[in-house]
Enzyme design. Structure first.
Site, short mmCIF file in Angstrom:
data_model
loop_
_atom_site.label_atom_id
_atom_site.label_comp_id
_atom_site.label_asym_id
_atom_site.label_seq_id
_atom_site.Cartn_x
_atom_site.Cartn_y
_atom_site.Cartn_z
N ASP A 166 0.86 -1.02 -0.03
CA ASP A 166 0.01 -0.05 0.11
C ASP A 166 1.00 1.31 -0.13
O ASP A 166 1.35 1.68 1.04
CB ASP A 166 -1.10 -0.22 1.21
CG ASP A 166 -1.80 0.99 1.02
OD1 ASP A 166 -1.99 1.83 -0.01
OD2 ASP A 166 -2.34 1.23 2.43
N GLU A 224 -0.97 10.72 -0.16
CA GLU A 224 -1.98 10.13 -0.53
C GLU A 224 -2.70 9.72 0.81
O GLU A 224 -4.04 10.04 1.06
CB GLU A 224 -2.07 8.77 -1.49
CG GLU A 224 -3.43 8.15 -1.90
CD GLU A 224 -3.67 7.33 -0.82
OE1 GLU A 224 -3.08 6.72 0.03
OE2 GLU A 224 -4.98 6.77 -1.15
N GLU A 225 -1.95 9.29 1.99
CA GLU A 225 -2.68 8.64 3.20
C GLU A 225 -3.12 9.81 4.07
O GLU A 225 -3.73 9.47 4.91
CB GLU A 225 -1.80 7.87 3.66
CG GLU A 225 -1.48 6.45 3.00
CD GLU A 225 -2.54 5.51 3.05
OE1 GLU A 225 -3.74 5.93 3.43
OE2 GLU A 225 -2.37 4.32 2.81
#
Lengths: 455, 455
Positions: free
Chosen positions: A286, A320-321
Site C-alpha cells: 500500500d 495520499e494517506e
C-alpha cells in the site's frame, strides 16, 4: 487503501492516464459508433494484447515491476508525509522514470501535512502490569508532559459509548470494535481513545490510521479483547498513555508525472494510482505495488513501441494517506480539462493475484470495457465487476469520468495494511507480472480506440 | 513446542498421569488378556465416554477450560523462568487446582535457570537507516557496553557459512534460512548472529528461541529477506546491535502436581503436558492450552464422580522452555517407579481443532489405543497416528513407557509460537472443549482398564 469511512493519510501516488482530446469543445463522446463495430475494433487488438502479456509475464519484463519495487522500498523505506524520506522517494522516482525513457516526466507542486511521530507508550497498571503495543494515529495530538494515567472504559460500539457517556468522563475509552475508523470519545469528555486495530487477523499487530486531531492510538486486537474480558469480569483497568507527536506547518512537496504522449490526441489524463506509505512498514503493498504496475504499464508500451492515439499518464501522488492530499490538489488543478479525461484507473487494494477490474461508468461504457477485458483471456483475468473504487479517483468518477480499479484476490490485504508487515515479503513477482499485464493492456487499448469511452 | 533440533526453555508444565501399580514386583504387563476381550472391555466404556464428551462439549463444563485459561493468562501474563510472574503463576495454579477439589495437590521443588532480558535494539546504518525488530534468544550474552557496530554477512545456510568462514570474521552473521535453530557463527569468528524468525508466515514478527550462550537475536523474516536482497545487489550492510541480558544463578521453583487418586492402584504417573511460556506473548497456546486441558481432564472425571482404578496425575512443569528443566528433574526423581507409569501424555502443539492422538508404543499397545480412540467417534477425533512426540515425555518413551501426544490441525502453530502473538486470541473455546473431551476420555479409560498397556 480503505473504505470511505476510514480516513487516510500518506505519501505520494501514481496516476496512469489515458485520454482523448475529443475535440476540446465536445464535453464527451456518447459513443457515436455502433456497438458491434466497436466490439470488432477491440477484438482486433487480440495480437497486441498478447504481445503485452508475453512481455510482462514470460518475456524480458518478467519480474521487473517486482524487482523495481524491491529496490525502491529497500532503498527508501517508509516515506510519511513531510518526511525527508518522502523527498528522497520523489527524487528516486523522478530519476527512475526519466531513466526508463518515459516522456514529459515532471513534478507538480503540492502542499502537504507535516506531522511527526514522537515517543509513544502505553502501560497497563491495573489489574496487572502489561506493556501494550500501540501506534498513534496520524495527526494525533500529544498527551501532556509525563503522559495520562486514567481508568479505562471498554465499549463495543459508538452506540454503547453514547449510552455510557457519563462513565466516559476523564477516562481512556477503548473501542473493542472491529473496523471502527473514527473516534468521537473526546466529545463525551474522555481524555484519550484506544482503537482496536483494523484487521480480520492479527499477530500482535497495530494499525496506523488517520485521525481527527485528538489523542488517539491504535492497540492490538489481542489487547483490546483482553481488556474487554477484564471489564466483563468487573476488573478495574488503569493505563498510562504517553504520546509526543508534533504537527508542523504544511510542507512543500510534489506529484510526480510521467507519460507516453498520444499520437493523435496528446492531451490528457487517466488512471490514478496511490503510492501510499505510512511511517510504519515500507508501503510495498500500500501502495508501492500500485505505483509500480502503473509505471510498468507505460514501460511495456514503450518497449513494444506502442504509441496510443491518446496519452497514457502515470501520476505518483504525494501524501495520499493524509486524505488524498496530492490527488485532491491534482483534481482542483486539472478539472478544467475534465472533458478530456477518458478513463481514470486506480490500484490501491494490493497487487495480489488479479481477477479483473471493478468499473464505474454508463452501461455503454461498461459494454465497451467488457470487450476490452476479453483481451485478457490468456491470463484469465477477464472479470468486470460493478463499482470501481478508490479515494484518489472518486472525485473524477463523481464528476462523470469512467473509473476502473484493479480487482485482486485481496483477502490478505488488511492483515498487512498500514503496519510494519507491509514489506516486500507480501508481494509476489508472478502476481505483479499479471497485474502489470492487465493494467497495460487495458490502459493501452482504451487509449488507442477510435472513440473515447461513452459517459 | 518445537522439534528436537530447536532447543527450548520456559516455565512450567503439566502432567496427566494415569497408572497402575500392577503388583510392584512386575516390571510391566505384557497384555495377559486375549485381545478380543480387551476390545470388548473398551467398548463397554462407550456410555461413560459419551457422558464425558457431553459434559465437556455441551454440558456445564462447556468453555470452562477456555475461560480458565483466559483468566490465568490475563491475570499472570508472561512467566519466564526465574521471574516473579512464574512464582505467581505457580501460586495461582496451586490454589486453583485445590479449589477445584482435585486430590493430593502439592509442589515438588526444582532448580531453574534465571536469565533476564535487557534492553535490545538493532539499527541498520548502511545502506540506509532502518530500525529492526529483534528479540534476543534465551540465554544470549550481552554485547559490550554501547553495542556492536559491524558489517553484515548474509548466508542462506550453515554450509554456506562454513564455505565463507574467512569473510565472517568480525562480522554480524545473518542467517536467511527458514527453520534454523542453532548458531555456530561464533566458532568462525563472527561477533554476533541474527537468525531469521522461525515461521512459515510473518507479519513483522520475531521469534523467541533458546540458545547456546553467545550474542544471538532473532530478526523478522521481512528484514532477513531484505538484507539478502541487499547483499545480492552488492550493497554493504552495517548494523549496530545492542543487547543487555543478564544471567543469574539458578533459582528455586516448583513443579505443580494434582491427582485423581486411583481406587485400586493409587500409585502413579502418566501424561506430561507443557505449560511453556516465554517472556514474550502470554503463552496461551504454548502451552497454556495444554496445561488447561490436562487440568480439565481431571476436573471432568471429578464432576462425573469417575474414579479410575489407577491414578490420574497432572503435572505443571516449571521452566519447560529452558530445555525441559522441570520435566527432566521430575524424570530423575520418579524414574525409580518407571514400571508403574502406564501412559505418558503431552499436548504441546496447540489446543486447536483436535484430530486424535500420535502414539509411541508396542504393536499390542497400539491395538489397545486404537480401540480406545473409537470411543471418540461422537466428536470425530478417532485417528491414531504414529510417533507420539514431546520434549517432556520423550525420556519416558525412550525408557519404554507408552506415550501419546495430542494431534491437532496445527498449521497455524508456528505463526504464533514464542511471539507476542501467543495470546487468548489464538484460542477457540469450541476447539478447547473438544481437546478436553478427547484428553479426558483417553486418560480415564486407559487408567481404568483391568490391565496396564502392554509395553
Amino acid at each position: 487503501m480503505q473504505g470511505r469511512q476510514i480516513k487516510r493519510c500518506g505519501l505520494f501516488s501514481l496516476t496512469l492516464l489515458a485520454t482523448f482530446l475529443h475535440c476540446s469543445c465536445l464535453p464527451h463522446s456518447t459513443g457515436g459508433k455502433p456497438f458491434p463495430e466497436t466490439a470488432k475494433e477491440i477484438a482486433s487488438y487480440t495480437k497486441v494484447a498478447k504481445s503485452i502479456i508475453d512481455l510482462a509475464v514470460y518475456g524480458k519484463a518478467q519480474n521487473r515491476s517486482y524487482e523495481r519495487l524491491a529496490d525502491f522500498t529497500d532503498t527508501i523505506g517508509n516515506r510519511v508525509s513531510g518526511s525527508k524520506n518522502l523527498d528522497l522517494a520523489i527524487k528516486y522516482m523522478f530519476s527512475a522514470l526519466r531513466k526508463d525513457g518515459l516522456e514529459n516526466v515532471h513534478l507538480e507542486p503540492v502542499k502537504i501535512p507535516h506531522w511527526v511521530r514522537g515517543e509513544e507508550s502505553a502501560m497497563m497498571l491495573q489489574p496487572r502490569n502489561h506493556t501494550m503495543a500501540i501506534l498513534g494515529l496520524g495527526s494525533s495530538v500529544a498527551t501532556p508532559q509525563g503522559g495520562i494515567e486514567a481508568e479505562v472504559l471498554v465499549v463495543e460500539s459508538f452506540e454503547e459509548l453514547k449510552k455510557r457517556q457519563k462513565e466516559a468522563i476523564g477516562k481512556i475509552v477503548v473501542y473493542n470494535q472491529p473496523f471502527i475508523g473514527a473516534s468521537k470519545a473526546a466529545e463525551v469528555g474522555a481524555v484519550a481513545t484506544l482503537i482496536r486495530s483494523i484487521t480480520p487477523f492479527s499477530i500482535n499487530r497495530y494499525w496506523m490510521g488517520h485521525n481527527d486531531p485528538m489523542t488517539t492510538a491504535c492497540i492490538t486486537v489481542e489487547d483490546a479483547m483482553m481488556m474487554a474480558r477484564m471489564a466483563k469480569r468487573g476488573q478495574r483497568i488503569v493505563v498510562r498513555l504517553t504520546m509526543n507527536a508534533q504537527t508542523f506547518p504544511d510542507a512543500d512537496s510534489f506529484n510526480t508525472v510521467a507519460e507516453i504522449i498520444g499520437s493523435e490526441h496528446p492531451e490528457q489524463v487517466i488512471s490514478l494510482l496511490n503510492v501510499v506509505i505510512w511511517d510504519v512498514g515500507q508501503g510495498a503493498m500500500d501502495d508501492g505495488g500500485g505505483a509500480l504496475i502503473s509505471w510498468e504499464a507505460l514501460s511495456l508500451s514503450k518497449v513494444l513501441g506502442l504509441r496510443p492515439r491518446r496519452t497514457l499518464r502515470t501520476v505518483l501522488w504525494s501524501a495520499e494517506e493524509q486524505g488524498g492530499v496530492g490527488a485532491q490538489q491534482y483534481f482542483q488543478l486539472h478539472k478544467v480539462n475534465i472533458s478530456n479525461f477518458n478513463l481514470v484507473m486506480e490500484s490501491d487494494l494490493g497487487t495480489f493475484s488479479p481477477l479483473g477490474l471493478q468499473f464505474t461508468g454508463s452501461a455503454q461504457a461498461r459494454a465497451v470495457m467488457a470487450e476490452v477485458m476479453k483481451l485478457l483471456k490468456p491470463i484469465n483475468t477477464t472479470t468486470l465487476e460493478e463499482h470501481g473504487e478508490g479515494v484518489d479517483i472518486e472525485m473524477w468518477m463523481d464528476a462523470g469520468v469512467p473509473g476502473a480499479s484493479l480487482h485482486v484476490a485481496d483477502s490478505r490485504y488488511f492483515w498487512f495494511h498500514h503496519t510494519n508487515g507491509d514489506t516486500m515479503s507480501v508481494q509476489s513477482p508472478i502476481e505483479m507480472n499479471l497485474c502489470s499485464a492487465l493494467w497495460a493492456v487495458v490502459a493501452y487499448v482504451v487509449a488507442d480506440l477510435e472513440e473515447m469511452l461513452p459517459r
